[in-house]
Scaffold this motif. Structure first.
Motif, PDB file in Angstrom:
ATOM      1  N   UNK A  30      52.387  34.454  17.391  1.00 41.89           N
ATOM      2  CA  UNK A  30      52.692  35.794  16.961  1.00 41.89           C
ATOM      3  C   UNK A  30      52.639  36.670  18.152  1.00 41.89           C
ATOM      4  N   UNK A  31      51.485  36.754  19.088  1.00 40.90           N
ATOM      5  CA  UNK A  31      51.509  37.497  20.369  1.00 40.90           C
ATOM      6  C   UNK A  31      51.552  37.129  21.526  1.00 40.90           C
ATOM      7  N   UNK A  32      52.871  36.292  21.841  1.00 37.52           N
ATOM      8  CA  UNK A  32      52.940  35.696  23.049  1.00 37.52           C
ATOM      9  C   UNK A  32      54.014  36.301  24.019  1.00 37.52           C
ATOM     10  N   UNK A  33      54.311  37.329  23.959  1.00 41.51           N
ATOM     11  CA  UNK A  33      55.298  37.932  24.904  1.00 41.51           C
ATOM     12  C   UNK A  33      55.241  37.721  26.394  1.00 41.51           C
ATOM     13  N   UNK A  34      53.812  37.701  26.716  1.00 38.57           N
ATOM     14  CA  UNK A  34      53.174  37.708  27.986  1.00 38.57           C
ATOM     15  C   UNK A  34      53.213  36.248  28.441  1.00 38.57           C
ATOM     16  N   UNK A  35      53.700  35.541  27.517  1.00 33.30           N
ATOM     17  CA  UNK A  35      53.468  33.777  27.688  1.00 33.30           C
ATOM     18  C   UNK A  35      52.151  33.263  28.165  1.00 33.30           C
ATOM     19  N   UNK A  36      51.148  33.902  27.495  1.00 33.38           N
ATOM     20  CA  UNK A  36      49.989  33.234  27.515  1.00 33.38           C
ATOM     21  C   UNK A  36      49.638  32.064  27.198  1.00 33.38           C
ATOM     22  N   UNK A  37      48.742  30.990  27.805  1.00 28.73           N
ATOM     23  CA  UNK A  37      48.781  29.784  27.528  1.00 28.73           C
ATOM     24  C   UNK A  37      47.762  29.745  26.145  1.00 28.73           C
ATOM     25  N   UNK A  38      47.825  28.624  25.529  1.00 29.84           N
ATOM     26  CA  UNK A  38      46.955  28.454  24.231  1.00 29.84           C
ATOM     27  C   UNK A  38      45.550  28.658  24.826  1.00 29.84           C
ATOM     28  N   UNK A  39      45.136  28.032  25.764  1.00 32.89           N
ATOM     29  CA  UNK A  39      43.809  28.164  26.312  1.00 32.89           C
ATOM     30  C   UNK A  39      43.298  29.684  26.423  1.00 32.89           C
ATOM     31  N   UNK A  40      44.288  30.300  26.746  1.00 37.36           N
ATOM     32  CA  UNK A  40      44.010  31.811  27.207  1.00 37.36           C
ATOM     33  C   UNK A  40      43.767  32.566  25.864  1.00 37.36           C
ATOM     34  N   UNK A  41      44.545  32.048  24.747  1.00 40.21           N
ATOM     35  CA  UNK A  41      44.491  32.684  23.486  1.00 40.21           C
ATOM     36  C   UNK A  41      43.047  32.264  23.114  1.00 40.21           C
ATOM     37  N   UNK A  42      42.608  31.230  23.280  1.00 37.44           N
ATOM     38  CA  UNK A  42      41.086  30.834  22.886  1.00 37.44           C
ATOM     39  C   UNK A  42      40.139  31.657  23.415  1.00 37.44           C
ATOM     40  N   UNK A  96      37.925  46.323  13.403  1.00 37.74           N
ATOM     41  CA  UNK A  96      37.544  45.589  14.697  1.00 37.74           C
ATOM     42  C   UNK A  96      38.669  44.589  15.045  1.00 37.74           C
ATOM     43  N   UNK A  97      39.058  43.695  14.229  1.00 37.43           N
ATOM     44  CA  UNK A  97      40.209  42.754  14.348  1.00 37.43           C
ATOM     45  C   UNK A  97      41.528  43.582  15.143  1.00 37.43           C
ATOM     46  N   UNK A  98      42.002  44.774  14.304  1.00 36.91           N
ATOM     47  CA  UNK A  98      43.308  45.281  14.575  1.00 36.91           C
ATOM     48  C   UNK A  98      42.884  45.948  16.077  1.00 36.91           C
ATOM     49  N   UNK A  99      41.557  46.501  16.164  1.00 37.79           N
ATOM     50  CA  UNK A  99      41.381  47.183  17.677  1.00 37.79           C
ATOM     51  C   UNK A  99      41.581  46.019  18.591  1.00 37.79           C
ATOM     52  N   UNK A 100      41.124  44.849  18.518  1.00 36.14           N
ATOM     53  CA  UNK A 100      41.044  43.832  19.282  1.00 36.14           C
ATOM     54  C   UNK A 100      42.266  43.100  19.646  1.00 36.14           C
ATOM     55  N   UNK A 101      43.276  43.281  18.706  1.00 33.89           N
ATOM     56  CA  UNK A 101      44.408  42.613  18.995  1.00 33.89           C
ATOM     57  C   UNK A 101      45.465  43.691  19.738  1.00 33.89           C
ATOM     58  N   UNK A 102      45.114  45.047  19.496  1.00 28.05           N
ATOM     59  CA  UNK A 102      45.624  45.830  20.147  1.00 28.05           C
ATOM     60  C   UNK A 102      45.510  46.106  21.400  1.00 28.05           C
ATOM     61  N   UNK A 103      43.953  45.952  21.929  1.00 32.27           N
ATOM     62  CA  UNK A 103      43.745  45.741  23.245  1.00 32.27           C
ATOM     63  C   UNK A 103      44.081  44.938  24.069  1.00 32.27           C
ATOM     64  N   UNK A 104      44.397  43.598  23.251  1.00 36.38           N
ATOM     65  CA  UNK A 104      45.137  42.321  24.082  1.00 36.38           C
ATOM     66  C   UNK A 104      46.389  42.519  24.295  1.00 36.38           C
ATOM     67  N   UNK A 105      47.010  43.018  22.881  1.00 33.45           N
ATOM     68  CA  UNK A 105      48.684  42.705  23.122  1.00 33.45           C
ATOM     69  C   UNK A 105      49.445  43.964  22.643  1.00 33.45           C
ATOM     70  N   UNK A 133      50.255  46.928  24.274  1.00 35.70           N
ATOM     71  CA  UNK A 133      51.151  47.281  25.149  1.00 35.70           C
ATOM     72  C   UNK A 133      52.585  46.494  25.309  1.00 35.70           C
ATOM     73  N   UNK A 134      52.382  45.268  24.804  1.00 36.67           N
ATOM     74  CA  UNK A 134      53.533  44.572  25.079  1.00 36.67           C
ATOM     75  C   UNK A 134      54.640  44.490  24.064  1.00 36.67           C
ATOM     76  N   UNK A 135      54.238  45.432  22.848  1.00 32.83           N
ATOM     77  CA  UNK A 135      55.245  45.529  21.600  1.00 32.83           C
ATOM     78  C   UNK A 135      55.536  47.065  21.242  1.00 32.83           C
ATOM     79  N   UNK A 136      56.433  47.472  20.641  1.00 31.38           N
ATOM     80  CA  UNK A 136      56.583  48.801  20.054  1.00 31.38           C
ATOM     81  C   UNK A 136      55.353  48.700  18.832  1.00 31.38           C
ATOM     82  N   UNK A 137      55.165  50.148  18.550  1.00 30.02           N
ATOM     83  CA  UNK A 137      54.184  50.190  17.505  1.00 30.02           C
ATOM     84  C   UNK A 137      54.592  49.429  16.208  1.00 30.02           C
ATOM     85  N   UNK A 138      55.829  49.548  15.740  1.00 31.41           N
ATOM     86  CA  UNK A 138      56.197  48.970  14.526  1.00 31.41           C
ATOM     87  C   UNK A 138      56.236  47.252  14.736  1.00 31.41           C
TER      88      UNK A 138
END
Length: 199
Positions: free
Chosen positions: A92-104, A151-160, A162-167
């Protein structure tokens, strides 16, 4: 302490710092997960012993085989969650093409914060043994759910974020959370099947 603080308050950005090579200030995330998990098991054992000793002061609770197994093996299931939920963010959040290991690594940082929150709940549960404070233990699961969602929403926003519009971010986050619940539901179904056929 620095790594724990970062995992608690800015997990997404901390994970990106770690991925981008800024690791001097950070302790190994997965070693910390193991240490905190061991500490959590230690606290749970103390609580179980205290419950056995003072059961007459505690109202009996209604349980089920599924909840019993989840409670007994909760740390194991949480470890299973790391690769599964990392794969969710990879989809769902791979616009920056992070590797799966980086998502880990990213979800590993979230997981560290989740463990800290659940440790907080474990400690709160000891209020059950003080009659005037027992209501706090009763509300602890609600409190944890209230903390985990932002906490989860904040973590996702911190990581991803800036790569997407708010919507776009909101839609992906909603899909991520829905996937989490569906996977938990699937786990419950598998456990019920296991209990029905092997117990």
């Amino acid at each position: 302490m620095f790594t724990l603080k970062q995992a608690m308050f800015r997990p997404g950005k901390a994970a990106l710092d770690y991925i981008n090579g800024k690791r001097i200030s950070y302790y190994n995330v997965f070693y910390l997960i193991l240490l905190l998990t061991a500490f959590g098991i230690f606290i749970e054992n103390i609580y179980a012993t205290a419950t056995a000793n003072y059961i007459s002061y505690i109202e009996p609770s209604v349980s089920s085989p599924v909840l019993d197994i989840l409670g007994k093996y909760v740390k194991f299931f949480l470890f299973l969650a790391i690769p599964v939920y990392a794969f969710n963010s990879y989809l769902l959040f791979n616009k920056k093409k992070y590797l799966y290991s980086e998502h880990l690594i990213i979800f590993g940082m979230y997981f560290l914060g989740i463990i800290l929150i659940t440790l907080f709940q474990n400690i709160i549960m000891f209020t059950e043994f003080v009659e005037s404070l027992a209501f706090i233990a009763d509300w602890s699961s609600v409190l944890v759910a209230f903390l985990l969602f932002p906490y989860i929403v904040n973590g996702l926003y911190g990581a991803f974020g800036k790569n997407y519009t708010k919507i776009g971010f909101a839609l992906r986050t909603a899909a991520y959370i829905i996937l989490m619940f569906l996977e938990l539901r699937l786990l419950a179904i598998i456990l019920k099947f296991y209990i029905k056929n092997y117990h």
